[in-house]
Write a protein that holds these residues in place. Structure first.
Motif, PDB file in Angstrom:
ATOM      1  N   ASP A  27     -44.753   6.537  -4.358  1.00 13.27           N
ATOM      2  CA  ASP A  27     -43.552   7.329  -4.096  1.00 13.27           C
ATOM      3  C   ASP A  27     -42.986   7.882  -5.399  1.00 13.27           C
ATOM      4  N   TYR A  28     -43.138   9.191  -5.585  1.00 17.57           N
ATOM      5  CA  TYR A  28     -42.587   9.876  -6.752  1.00 17.57           C
ATOM      6  C   TYR A  28     -41.262  10.563  -6.442  1.00 17.57           C
ATOM      7  N   LEU A  29     -40.766  10.447  -5.202  1.00 16.55           N
ATOM      8  CA  LEU A  29     -39.592  11.204  -4.772  1.00 16.55           C
ATOM      9  C   LEU A  29     -38.365  10.334  -4.550  1.00 16.55           C
ATOM     10  N   TRP A  30     -38.530   9.246  -3.739  1.00 15.73           N
ATOM     11  CA  TRP A  30     -37.416   8.380  -3.363  1.00 15.73           C
ATOM     12  C   TRP A  30     -36.394   9.177  -2.557  1.00 15.73           C
ATOM     13  N   ASP A  31     -35.203   8.669  -2.389  1.00 14.57           N
ATOM     14  CA  ASP A  31     -34.100   9.340  -1.700  1.00 14.57           C
ATOM     15  C   ASP A  31     -34.490   9.728  -0.271  1.00 14.57           C
ATOM     16  N   HIS A  32     -33.988  10.863   0.219  1.00  8.36           N
ATOM     17  CA  HIS A  32     -34.147  11.199   1.635  1.00  8.36           C
ATOM     18  C   HIS A  32     -35.610  11.390   2.065  1.00  8.36           C
ATOM     19  N   PRO A  33     -36.470  12.034   1.266  1.00 11.48           N
ATOM     20  CA  PRO A  33     -37.871  12.137   1.702  1.00 11.48           C
ATOM     21  C   PRO A  33     -38.522  10.777   1.935  1.00 11.48           C
ATOM     22  N   ALA A  34     -38.191   9.799   1.107  1.00  9.25           N
ATOM     23  CA  ALA A  34     -38.746   8.455   1.295  1.00  9.25           C
ATOM     24  C   ALA A  34     -38.200   7.812   2.568  1.00  9.25           C
ATOM     25  N   GLU A  35     -36.932   8.054   2.875  1.00  3.03           N
ATOM     26  CA  GLU A  35     -36.363   7.536   4.124  1.00  3.03           C
ATOM     27  C   GLU A  35     -37.115   8.089   5.330  1.00  3.03           C
ATOM     28  N   LEU A  36     -37.372   9.400   5.304  1.00  3.19           N
ATOM     29  CA  LEU A  36     -38.084  10.018   6.427  1.00  3.19           C
ATOM     30  C   LEU A  36     -39.506   9.489   6.531  1.00  3.19           C
ATOM     31  N   ALA A  37     -40.155   9.296   5.378  1.00  5.97           N
ATOM     32  CA  ALA A  37     -41.532   8.799   5.394  1.00  5.97           C
ATOM     33  C   ALA A  37     -41.601   7.389   5.961  1.00  5.97           C
ATOM     34  N   LEU A  38     -40.737   6.503   5.481  1.00  5.04           N
ATOM     35  CA  LEU A  38     -40.775   5.122   5.953  1.00  5.04           C
ATOM     36  C   LEU A  38     -40.396   5.035   7.425  1.00  5.04           C
ATOM     37  N   ASP A  39     -39.407   5.807   7.840  1.00 10.14           N
ATOM     38  CA  ASP A  39     -39.007   5.822   9.248  1.00 10.14           C
ATOM     39  C   ASP A  39     -40.173   6.282  10.126  1.00 10.14           C
ATOM     40  N   GLY A  40     -40.814   7.396   9.734  1.00 12.80           N
ATOM     41  CA  GLY A  40     -41.917   7.914  10.527  1.00 12.80           C
ATOM     42  C   GLY A  40     -43.096   6.970  10.589  1.00 12.80           C
TER      43      GLY A  40
ATOM     44  N   ARG B 276     -49.549  -5.205   9.837  1.00 10.99           N
ATOM     45  CA  ARG B 276     -50.447  -4.722   8.783  1.00 10.99           C
ATOM     46  C   ARG B 276     -49.626  -4.453   7.534  1.00 10.99           C
ATOM     47  N   PRO B 277     -49.958  -5.077   6.390  1.00  9.49           N
ATOM     48  CA  PRO B 277     -49.114  -4.933   5.193  1.00  9.49           C
ATOM     49  C   PRO B 277     -49.019  -3.483   4.718  1.00  9.49           C
ATOM     50  N   LEU B 278     -47.809  -3.079   4.372  1.00  5.70           N
ATOM     51  CA  LEU B 278     -47.542  -1.772   3.774  1.00  5.70           C
ATOM     52  C   LEU B 278     -46.953  -2.007   2.392  1.00  5.70           C
ATOM     53  N   ARG B 279     -47.661  -1.572   1.351  1.00 11.52           N
ATOM     54  CA  ARG B 279     -47.228  -1.787  -0.031  1.00 11.52           C
ATOM     55  C   ARG B 279     -46.652  -0.472  -0.569  1.00 11.52           C
ATOM     56  N   TRP B 280     -45.333  -0.460  -0.748  1.00  8.78           N
ATOM     57  CA  TRP B 280     -44.614   0.750  -1.167  1.00  8.78           C
ATOM     58  C   TRP B 280     -44.324   0.630  -2.669  1.00  8.78           C
ATOM     59  N   VAL B 281     -44.898   1.548  -3.448  1.00  7.32           N
ATOM     60  CA  VAL B 281     -44.742   1.503  -4.905  1.00  7.32           C
ATOM     61  C   VAL B 281     -43.844   2.656  -5.340  1.00  7.32           C
ATOM     62  N   GLN B 282     -42.672   2.322  -5.848  1.00  9.40           N
ATOM     63  CA  GLN B 282     -41.692   3.318  -6.276  1.00  9.40           C
ATOM     64  C   GLN B 282     -41.978   3.694  -7.739  1.00  9.40           C
ATOM     65  N   VAL B 283     -42.346   4.970  -7.955  1.00  6.27           N
ATOM     66  CA  VAL B 283     -42.763   5.417  -9.286  1.00  6.27           C
ATOM     67  C   VAL B 283     -41.762   6.377  -9.911  1.00  6.27           C
ATOM     68  N   GLY B 284     -41.169   7.245  -9.097  1.00  7.57           N
ATOM     69  CA  GLY B 284     -40.237   8.237  -9.628  1.00  7.57           C
ATOM     70  C   GLY B 284     -39.161   8.562  -8.616  1.00  7.57           C
ATOM     71  N   SER B 285     -38.170   9.324  -9.051  1.00  8.25           N
ATOM     72  CA  SER B 285     -37.036   9.657  -8.177  1.00  8.25           C
ATOM     73  C   SER B 285     -36.700  11.140  -8.287  1.00  8.25           C
ATOM     74  N   ALA B 286     -37.721  11.983  -8.120  1.00  6.68           N
ATOM     75  CA  ALA B 286     -37.518  13.424  -8.249  1.00  6.68           C
ATOM     76  C   ALA B 286     -36.547  13.968  -7.216  1.00  6.68           C
ATOM     77  N   ALA B 287     -36.450  13.327  -6.046  1.00  9.41           N
ATOM     78  CA  ALA B 287     -35.547  13.813  -4.997  1.00  9.41           C
ATOM     79  C   ALA B 287     -34.145  13.230  -5.108  1.00  9.41           C
ATOM     80  N   GLY B 288     -33.976  12.166  -5.868  1.00  8.55           N
ATOM     81  CA  GLY B 288     -32.670  11.530  -6.007  1.00  8.55           C
ATOM     82  C   GLY B 288     -32.804  10.052  -6.288  1.00  8.55           C
ATOM     83  N   PRO B 289     -31.742   9.425  -6.816  1.00  5.74           N
ATOM     84  CA  PRO B 289     -31.835   8.045  -7.283  1.00  5.74           C
ATOM     85  C   PRO B 289     -31.637   6.969  -6.223  1.00  5.74           C
ATOM     86  N   ASP B 290     -31.170   7.335  -5.024  1.00  2.37           N
ATOM     87  CA  ASP B 290     -30.792   6.319  -4.044  1.00  2.37           C
ATOM     88  C   ASP B 290     -31.494   6.546  -2.714  1.00  2.37           C
ATOM     89  N   MET B 291     -31.809   5.433  -2.049  1.00  2.00           N
ATOM     90  CA  MET B 291     -32.439   5.487  -0.734  1.00  2.00           C
ATOM     91  C   MET B 291     -31.773   4.458   0.169  1.00  2.00           C
TER      92      MET B 291
END
Length: 338
Positions: A207-220, A230-245
């Motif tokens: 995840d190079y975006l974080w913020d709202h795009p990450a919310e939509l991705a995880l929700d979907g 089934r394990p889902l490993r979410w790796v937060q790398v950057g916050s190009a879309a914003g600092p908070d999720m």
């Protein structure tokens, strides 16, 4: 000698004369051939990076490519302010230098190493990708995202899903080998559903975006995942879309989701160095993922304020260091989309 020098945090550096570096015990002086400008460098220069300080004046530049007194082409990793790589010469611990594979252009190597290392460390050290697993790259149209697509495939990913806003960037990700794409455009419900259709059963998310795009991705993903255990490993790398999720607590209880970060503080220096050496061996296949735009160091102040070309990196070279590797930096397009 000359260097780029920042005298006020948040202000562009000036090209000016500075003293020659004096190596400490165990250090050697290296001639700098190329040093790239990217968000981490800007963050250090502004005093805003989470590992940085506010010592002034400072020479920016986190890494680069140089030549030793013996003529060896080397990668210079991880110099932090106030002694950065945007100078004609730098003093570096001898055991930190890493040989660059034969036949590679120093400017191209300097452009690709930072985005590629961010993807490599996130995949190998934090996401622990295994052969045959599938990967979602959230923010695949940027330099690091494109490198992540290529590296995931290089590591045997069974499927790679590329998500981003820019349609041209998504086409480029497909050309690099991405199996499916998700465009971050349209109503939230449609975007979330697109993630559900394309990435519901991925194993690793970079995840190079974080913020709202990450919310939509995880929700979907969670609403359409066939097996929530089934394990889902979410790796937060950057916050190009914003600092908070915002993550509803139920999302973390109803499925096997683990979230971790990948950055300068997430692994030891020894593990980072080992990962960089592994990455250097793979560079010949990665250099095309980032276009290098060479800029004379003397023009650092003007280039620092100029928008970066899409899919490219400014790379500063010493005076007389050669022609630009990809056109003229003065005719660049819009800032790189995510």
């Amino acid at each position: 000698m000359y260097a780029a020098v920042v005298h006020a945090l948040g202000q562009p550096p000036r090209y000016e004369s500075v003293p020659e570096p004096v190596p400490a015990a165990g250090e050697v002086v290296v001639e700098v051939l190329a040093a790239a400008l990217y968000p981490l460098v800007r963050s250090f220069a502004s005093g805003g990076h989470y590992t940085g300080g506010d010592a002034l004046p400072l020479v920016p530049g986190f890494d680069g490519v140089g030549r030793t007194a013996a003529g060896e082409l080397v990668y210079i990793p991880g110099l932090e302010p106030p002694h950065g790589t945007m100078a004609e010469r730098v003093a570096v611990p001898a055991d930190a230098l890493m040989p660059v594979p034969d036949g590679l252009d120093p400017v191209a190597v300097a452009a690709v190493m930072n985005p590629a290392s961010s993807a490599w460390i996130a995949l190998r050290e934090r996401g622990r990708l295994r052969e045959g697993e599938s990967v979602l790259v959230l923010g695949a149209t940027g330099n690091a995202g494109r490198a992540a697509v290529r590296l995931a495939l290089d590591q045997g990913a069974g499927a790679v899903v590329a998500a981003g806003r820019d349609p041209e960037g998504l086409r480029s990700a497909t050309e690099l080998g991405a199996h499916r794409t998700v465009r971050l455009a349209g109503p939230d419900e449609e975007v979330a559903a697109a993630f559900g259709a394309a990435a519901a059963d991925v194993d690793v998310v970079l995840d190079y975006l974080w913020d709202h795009p990450a919310e939509l991705a995880l929700d979907g993903i969670l609403r359409h995942r066939a097996d929530l255990t089934r394990p889902l490993r979410w790796v937060q790398v950057g916050s190009a879309a914003g600092p908070d999720m915002t993550v509803p607590s139920a999302w973390l209880r109803k499925a096997d989701v683990s979230v971790c970060g990948s950055g300068l503080g997430s692994i030891s220096g020894a593990r980072r160095a080992a990962a960089l050496r592994e990455l250097l061996a793979r560079l010949p296949a990665l250099v095309p993922t980032t276009d290098a735009v060479a800029v004379p160091m003397a023009e650092v102040e003007a280039a620092w304020e100029s928008p970066m070309p899409s899919g490219a990196r400014f790379v500063f070279v010493p005076a007389g260091g050669g022609e630009p590797a990809s056109g003229s930096w003065e005719s660049v397009g819009d800032r790189e989309p995510v």
